[in-house]
Scaffold this motif. Structure first.
Motif, PDB file in Angstrom:
ATOM      1  N   ILE A   1       0.845  -1.202   0.000  1.00  0.00           N
ATOM      2  CA  ILE A   1       0.000   0.000   0.000  1.00  0.00           C
ATOM      3  C   ILE A   1       0.875   1.245   0.000  1.00  0.00           C
ATOM      4  O   ILE A   1       0.612   2.199  -0.749  1.00  0.00           O
ATOM      5  N   LEU A   2       1.933   1.244   0.810  1.00  0.00           N
ATOM      6  CA  LEU A   2       2.838   2.392   0.831  1.00  0.00           C
ATOM      7  C   LEU A   2       3.475   2.600  -0.538  1.00  0.00           C
ATOM      8  O   LEU A   2       3.624   3.737  -0.994  1.00  0.00           O
TER       9      LEU A   2
ATOM     10  N   LYS B   1       3.670   5.871  -5.375  1.00  0.00           N
ATOM     11  CA  LYS B   1       3.537   5.989  -6.835  1.00  0.00           C
ATOM     12  C   LYS B   1       2.622   7.159  -7.166  1.00  0.00           C
ATOM     13  O   LYS B   1       2.925   7.957  -8.065  1.00  0.00           O
ATOM     14  N   HIS B   2       1.510   7.260  -6.450  1.00  0.00           N
ATOM     15  CA  HIS B   2       0.578   8.354  -6.692  1.00  0.00           C
ATOM     16  C   HIS B   2       1.230   9.693  -6.370  1.00  0.00           C
ATOM     17  O   HIS B   2       1.123  10.644  -7.155  1.00  0.00           O
ATOM     18  N   ARG B   3       1.882   9.780  -5.237  1.00  0.00           N
ATOM     19  CA  ARG B   3       2.528  11.040  -4.847  1.00  0.00           C
ATOM     20  C   ARG B   3       3.560  11.464  -5.897  1.00  0.00           C
ATOM     21  O   ARG B   3       3.600  12.629  -6.288  1.00  0.00           O
ATOM     22  N   GLU B   4       4.378  10.534  -6.360  1.00  0.00           N
ATOM     23  CA  GLU B   4       5.374  10.856  -7.384  1.00  0.00           C
ATOM     24  C   GLU B   4       4.720  11.309  -8.687  1.00  0.00           C
ATOM     25  O   GLU B   4       5.226  12.200  -9.363  1.00  0.00           O
ATOM     26  N   SER B   5       3.574  10.696  -9.032  1.00  0.00           N
ATOM     27  CA  SER B   5       2.898  11.030 -10.290  1.00  0.00           C
ATOM     28  C   SER B   5       2.387  12.470 -10.312  1.00  0.00           C
ATOM     29  O   SER B   5       2.134  13.013 -11.385  1.00  0.00           O
ATOM     30  N   ILE B   6       2.241  13.082  -9.140  1.00  0.00           N
ATOM     31  CA  ILE B   6       1.784  14.472  -9.086  1.00  0.00           C
ATOM     32  C   ILE B   6       2.884  15.402  -8.561  1.00  0.00           C
ATOM     33  O   ILE B   6       2.620  16.529  -8.147  1.00  0.00           O
ATOM     34  N   GLY B   7       4.116  14.907  -8.590  1.00  0.00           N
ATOM     35  CA  GLY B   7       5.263  15.743  -8.258  1.00  0.00           C
ATOM     36  C   GLY B   7       5.578  15.879  -6.781  1.00  0.00           C
ATOM     37  O   GLY B   7       6.355  16.753  -6.395  1.00  0.00           O
ATOM     38  N   LEU B   8       5.024  15.017  -5.943  1.00  0.00           N
ATOM     39  CA  LEU B   8       5.319  15.059  -4.509  1.00  0.00           C
ATOM     40  C   LEU B   8       6.403  14.050  -4.161  1.00  0.00           C
ATOM     41  O   LEU B   8       6.574  13.035  -4.851  1.00  0.00           O
ATOM     42  N   SER B   9       7.096  14.307  -3.071  1.00  0.00           N
ATOM     43  CA  SER B   9       8.122  13.368  -2.619  1.00  0.00           C
ATOM     44  C   SER B   9       7.476  12.138  -1.984  1.00  0.00           C
ATOM     45  O   SER B   9       6.343  12.190  -1.500  1.00  0.00           O
ATOM     46  N   GLN B  10       8.220  11.052  -2.005  1.00  0.00           N
ATOM     47  CA  GLN B  10       7.730   9.814  -1.394  1.00  0.00           C
ATOM     48  C   GLN B  10       7.680   9.957   0.118  1.00  0.00           C
ATOM     49  O   GLN B  10       8.459  10.708   0.716  1.00  0.00           O
ATOM     50  N   LEU B  11       6.782   9.225   0.731  1.00  0.00           N
ATOM     51  CA  LEU B  11       6.709   9.143   2.187  1.00  0.00           C
ATOM     52  C   LEU B  11       7.704   8.096   2.654  1.00  0.00           C
ATOM     53  O   LEU B  11       7.722   6.972   2.139  1.00  0.00           O
TER      54      LEU B  11
ATOM     55  N   SER C   1      -6.939  -5.709  -2.234  1.00  0.00           N
ATOM     56  CA  SER C   1      -5.625  -5.458  -2.836  1.00  0.00           C
ATOM     57  C   SER C   1      -5.176  -4.044  -2.484  1.00  0.00           C
ATOM     58  O   SER C   1      -6.003  -3.181  -2.188  1.00  0.00           O
ATOM     59  N   PRO C   2      -3.863  -3.807  -2.548  1.00  0.00           N
ATOM     60  CA  PRO C   2      -3.356  -2.454  -2.285  1.00  0.00           C
ATOM     61  C   PRO C   2      -3.945  -1.430  -3.259  1.00  0.00           C
ATOM     62  O   PRO C   2      -4.289  -0.311  -2.870  1.00  0.00           O
ATOM     63  N   GLU C   3      -4.078  -1.817  -4.520  1.00  0.00           N
ATOM     64  CA  GLU C   3      -4.624  -0.915  -5.524  1.00  0.00           C
ATOM     65  C   GLU C   3      -6.067  -0.514  -5.196  1.00  0.00           C
ATOM     66  O   GLU C   3      -6.435   0.652  -5.365  1.00  0.00           O
ATOM     67  N   GLU C   4      -6.862  -1.470  -4.717  1.00  0.00           N
ATOM     68  CA  GLU C   4      -8.262  -1.180  -4.374  1.00  0.00           C
ATOM     69  C   GLU C   4      -8.375  -0.169  -3.241  1.00  0.00           C
ATOM     70  O   GLU C   4      -9.167   0.764  -3.321  1.00  0.00           O
TER      71      GLU C   4
ATOM     72  N   ILE D   1      -3.313  11.747   1.665  1.00  0.00           N
ATOM     73  CA  ILE D   1      -2.312  11.108   0.804  1.00  0.00           C
ATOM     74  C   ILE D   1      -1.447  12.157   0.108  1.00  0.00           C
ATOM     75  O   ILE D   1      -0.238  12.004  -0.016  1.00  0.00           O
ATOM     76  N   GLU D   2      -2.073  13.239  -0.328  1.00  0.00           N
ATOM     77  CA  GLU D   2      -1.361  14.277  -1.074  1.00  0.00           C
ATOM     78  C   GLU D   2      -0.871  15.410  -0.170  1.00  0.00           C
ATOM     79  O   GLU D   2      -0.345  16.403  -0.661  1.00  0.00           O
ATOM     80  N   GLY D   3      -1.019  15.249   1.126  1.00  0.00           N
ATOM     81  CA  GLY D   3      -0.686  16.311   2.066  1.00  0.00           C
ATOM     82  C   GLY D   3       0.799  16.532   2.255  1.00  0.00           C
ATOM     83  O   GLY D   3       1.646  15.776   1.770  1.00  0.00           O
TER      84      GLY D   3
END
Length: 166
Positions: A51-52, A57-67, A120-123, A138-140
């Motif tokens: 899940i992490l 992956k989502h954070r990177e796709s919008i230009g944010l750093s990974q957690l 699933s993690p994706e769900e 998530i995007e914070g």
């Protein structure tokens, strides 16, 4: 007469069995309520790690750093997922206690997402991203995260992701 006696014994036995079942204690909604967790819970660490990966992956796709992984928030996430799995209900019960604990460990901000029932993690990540408040977490502006997935005795997964900014 023999059939009547047999039926009477069967009914008496059935009543005896149902009247001796153990009742569960009712919990109050007090913030300091604790719940003894069931021994039948299973912690799914690999699922939580996946899940992490999806969140990052989502954070990177919008230009944010990974957690980055954070053990303190993971410990609190596991405790909360166990609590929810035992109650068989999702909640943010006692969030401020988790937040205060993590702030005492150096967190400047704390947020959390919870869920249940996904396979699933994706769900689970997809569902969180469809909810404005979960997507906001998530995007914070967070730097670290701890995640847990705990399955109850029925195999239902309960999720807690705690976000912190250090």
């Amino acid at each position: 007469m023999r059939t009547f006696t047999t039926n009477l014994l069967a009914i008496t036995f059935a009543i005896f069995l149902t009247s001796c079942s153990q009742d569960e204690e009712l919990l109050t909604s007090n913030e300091e309520t604790t719940l003894e967790v069931s021994a039948d819970l299973v912690i799914e660490d690999a699922f939580a790690q996946e899940i992490l990966v999806e969140v990052n992956k989502h954070r990177e796709s919008i230009g944010l750093s990974q957690l980055a992984y954070n053990n303190d928030s993971k410990v609190k996430a596991i405790e909360h997922s166990k609590y929810m799995a035992t109650k068989n209900q999702i909640s943010h019960d006692n969030f401020f206690q988790r937040s205060d604990y993590l702030k005492a460990k150096g967190a400047a901000r704390v947020s959390e997402n919870v869920a249940y029932g996904y396979r699933s993690p994706e769900e689970v990540v997809s569902a969180w991203l469809k909810s404005e408040s979960h997507k906001e977490a998530i995007e914070g502006d967070f730097t670290h995260s701890g995640l847990s997935v705990v399955k109850n005795e029925k195999g239902i997964a309960f999720f807690t992701q705690i976000f912190i900014k250090k």
